[in-house]
Design a protein around this motif. Structure first.
Motif, PDB file in Angstrom:
ATOM      1  N   LYS A 118       0.825  -1.204   0.000  1.00 40.68           N
ATOM      2  CA  LYS A 118       0.000   0.000   0.000  1.00 40.68           C
ATOM      3  C   LYS A 118       0.865   1.262   0.000  1.00 40.68           C
ATOM      4  O   LYS A 118       0.624   2.213  -0.765  1.00 40.68           O
TER       5      LYS A 118
ATOM      6  N   PHE B  77       2.513   1.662  -3.362  1.00 42.50           N
ATOM      7  CA  PHE B  77       1.552   2.177  -4.354  1.00 42.50           C
ATOM      8  C   PHE B  77       1.351   3.668  -4.153  1.00 42.50           C
ATOM      9  O   PHE B  77       1.286   4.460  -5.128  1.00 42.50           O
ATOM     10  N   GLU B  78       1.325   4.093  -2.886  1.00 38.63           N
ATOM     11  CA  GLU B  78       1.155   5.531  -2.619  1.00 38.63           C
ATOM     12  C   GLU B  78       2.352   6.323  -3.117  1.00 38.63           C
ATOM     13  O   GLU B  78       2.203   7.412  -3.719  1.00 38.63           O
TER      14      GLU B  78
ATOM     15  N   CYS C 257       2.380   6.547  -6.930  1.00 36.11           N
ATOM     16  CA  CYS C 257       1.367   7.498  -7.435  1.00 36.11           C
ATOM     17  C   CYS C 257       1.860   8.946  -7.286  1.00 36.11           C
ATOM     18  O   CYS C 257       1.646   9.805  -8.181  1.00 36.11           O
TER      19      CYS C 257
ATOM     20  N   GLU D  64       0.994   1.702 -11.767  1.00 35.46           N
ATOM     21  CA  GLU D  64      -0.008   0.679 -12.088  1.00 35.46           C
ATOM     22  C   GLU D  64       0.399  -0.674 -11.511  1.00 35.46           C
ATOM     23  O   GLU D  64      -0.428  -1.408 -10.965  1.00 35.46           O
TER      24      GLU D  64
ATOM     25  N   LYS E 151      -0.151  -0.671  -7.851  1.00 30.54           N
ATOM     26  CA  LYS E 151      -1.585  -0.778  -7.577  1.00 30.54           C
ATOM     27  C   LYS E 151      -2.046  -2.222  -7.630  1.00 30.54           C
ATOM     28  O   LYS E 151      -2.803  -2.696  -6.755  1.00 30.54           O
TER      29      LYS E 151
ATOM     30  N   TYR F 130      -0.641  -4.088  -4.607  1.00 29.89           N
ATOM     31  CA  TYR F 130      -1.385  -3.704  -3.400  1.00 29.89           C
ATOM     32  C   TYR F 130      -2.745  -4.380  -3.355  1.00 29.89           C
ATOM     33  O   TYR F 130      -3.184  -4.865  -2.312  1.00 29.89           O
TER      34      TYR F 130
END
Length: 559
Positions: free
Chosen positions: A136, A139-140, A143, A182, A185, A188
């Protein structure tokens, strides 16, 4: 209600509760241990008390009063009572304390296993959560980096001063960051899905199962404690009937204390309690007679009026004061200190009654020894006959020294018996024929079991419902002083029934066993027989089928 569903988030509290349950069980085990130690100490003290007050002398030297006998009976019952307290302690130690400690160890092992399983499940779920959280966070970050790349590309694309290469580079960087975002994501999402699945299994399958096992374990502990509580009480209750019998025995002993309680002595005479004192201490002496008047005024001249106060007239002339004193000097010790006298072989140093009792006791013991020697002689003669008939079994001459020694011992014993009977006849004042002395000795020697012995000892057998086999007359050896051969067989018999021969003088026989008849039934219901092994004794006449030899006196067949 279930621990697994209602207490899904109370792992630490369940850990503490199950530990408390085991501690409580061990606390009860400690209580039981201290309880059985009290029982052991109590039993030990009771036994020490009984030992302290038990008679230190032999039974023959102990008083035979009912109060003494009852006290000794109470001591015996108290000793048995102490034994029951020891039984209680032993049963508590084995069936309660030992079982509790074994069960406690099993519970500790089981609890440790369940808690380890719970901790492993929690650790695995924590690992899944960390993987999901890391994905997680990644992924953060991706991004945010993609957003920065997009802002950079847009700024350069709108800047007229930016070169084309710079714009293309920013565009490539944007595409790379978007691709990485991506992938983060997707990773995650996969970790999140995996964590959610493991979390569901953890709180709906693993933890409920573990907590249910802990719940079952705790319920079994509670049930086990209840069983141990009952066992604790049952151990005590099992000995209550025996303890009650001990107490009843004490009450019975107390009821037996009676100064008028009858004791069976010799034949069927009833003696009161104080007669035991008479039998124990009676000397047989006659009380001292009157002392004669010794007149020391014979040489004094008297007037006629004084002649009435003279020496008492006695038959045969003047009394002999010295004779009167010598006649009673041996009896005056009854009123003072008894003089010491040397121990003599004929026991003449004892008072007449005590001497009679001791002589009778000595004669009985000699008769028993003589009977043993005779039995040994008969056995040796039988063995000698077997060796003569079967030389391969042994040398008959090797037995002759032992036979001669036994015969010599019998002669010595007979001589001792004859000598002691003479002394006994002297004490009893019987100088008649031997048959008179024999009848007197038989009254004492053949007293039925359960009667008081010549020494005044008491037994508890108050009745004889069954006839006893006739006992051998010790004085028969006087009439057959030189007869060392066994009695000849006058017939044979076949056992119709088995006989255990539990009484002294009887012979054990099996059904259908063939025996030799050596003495007929004299009207008392017993027949004297001999086995092929040489063993002799009495059997009930009604138990055998007897066939007498034709050349024997009074030949007849009994069935």
């Amino acid at each position: 209600m279930s621990w697994g569903t209602d207490l899904w988030d109370q792992f630490e509290n369940l850990d503490k509760h199950t530990q408390w349950g085991i501690d409580f069980l061990e606390r009860y085990a400690k209580f039981v241990k201290e309880r059985l130690e009290i029982e052991q100490a109590y039993a030990k003290q009771l036994r020490s008390l009984v030992k302290k007050y038990c008679p230190k002398r032999s039974k023959d030297d102990e008083p035979r009063f009912t109060s003494c006998l009852s006290f000794y009976a109470i001591l015996n019952e108290l000793n048995d009572y102490a034994g029951q307290r020891e039984v209680v302690a032993e049963e508590m130690g084995h069936k309660v304390y030992g079982e509790l400690m074994r069960y406690s160890q099993d519970l500790k092992g089981e609890r440790k296993h369940h808690l380890q399983e719970g901790r492993k499940a929690q650790q695995y779920l924590d690992q899944c959560w960390k993987h999901m959280d890391n994905s997680k966070k990644k992924f953060e970050r991706e991004c945010k980096e993609a957003e920065k790349s997009q802002m950079m590309y847009e700024r350069l694309d709108n800047d007229i001063n930016a070169t084309k290469s710079e714009v293309e580079k920013a565009k490539s960087q944007l595409y790379l960051r978007q691709h990485m975002a991506e992938e983060s994501k997707n990773e995650y999402a996969a970790q999140l899905q995996n964590f959610n699945g493991e979390q569901w299994k953890h709180f709906n399958q693993a933890i409920p199962q573990i907590f249910t096992n802990l719940q079952n374990m705790d319920e079994r502990r509670t049930v086990k404690l209840g069983e141990m509580y009952r066992s604790f009480a049952e151990v005590e209750r099992r000995v209550v009937p025996i303890v009650s019998k001990c107490l009843e025995g004490m009450v019975t002993a107390a009821k037996n204390v009676d100064e008028r309680r009858s004791l069976i002595h010799k034949a069927t005479a009833d003696l009161k309690g104080f007669w035991i004192v008479v039998e124990s201490f009676k000397s047989g002496f006659e009380p001292p007679g009157d002392f004669p008047f010794e007149d020391f005024s014979q040489n004094i001249q008297r007037t006629g009026s004084d002649s009435t106060i003279g020496t008492p007239k006695t038959e045969g002339g003047k009394p002999d004061p010295k004779h009167a004193i010598s006649r009673t000097k041996n009896k005056l010790w009854l009123f003072g200190k008894k003089p010491k006298a040397p121990t003599l072989e004929d026991l003449s140093h004892l008072p007449p009654e005590q001497r009679r009792k001791k002589l009778q006791q000595r004669i009985d013991e000699l008769n028993k020894e003589l009977q043993k020697e005779q039995d040994q002689r008969d056995a040796l003669n039988k063995m000698k006959d077997v060796y003569e008939k079967n030389p391969q079994m042994g040398d008959p001459g090797s037995l002759q020294p032992k036979i001669s020694e036994t015969i010599c011992n019998m002669e010595k014993l007979r001589s001792e018996i004859h000598k002691n009977e003479s002394w006994l006849a002297e004490v009893e004042g019987k100088h008649g024929s031997r048959s008179e002395r024999r009848s007197s000795a038989d009254v004492n020697h053949h007293a039925p079991h359960g009667r008081e012995s010549p020494e005044g000892s008491y037994t508890d057998d108050h009745s004889q419902e069954h006839r006893s086999p006739p006992q051998p007359d010790p004085h028969e050896f006087d009439d057959e002083f030189d007869d060392d051969d066994p009695l000849p067989a006058i017939g044979h018999c076949k056992a119709l029934y088995s006989f255990d021969g539990s009484n002294e003088g009887t012979l054990v026989m099996n059904e259908n066993e063939v025996l030799y008849v050596i003495e007929e039934d004299k009207g008392d219901g017993w027949t004297r027989v001999r086995k092929s092994s040489g063993e002799e004794g009495y059997v009930p006449t009604s138990y055998v089928e007897i066939t007498m030899e034709k050349n024997s006196k009074g030949a007849v067949t009994y069935i």
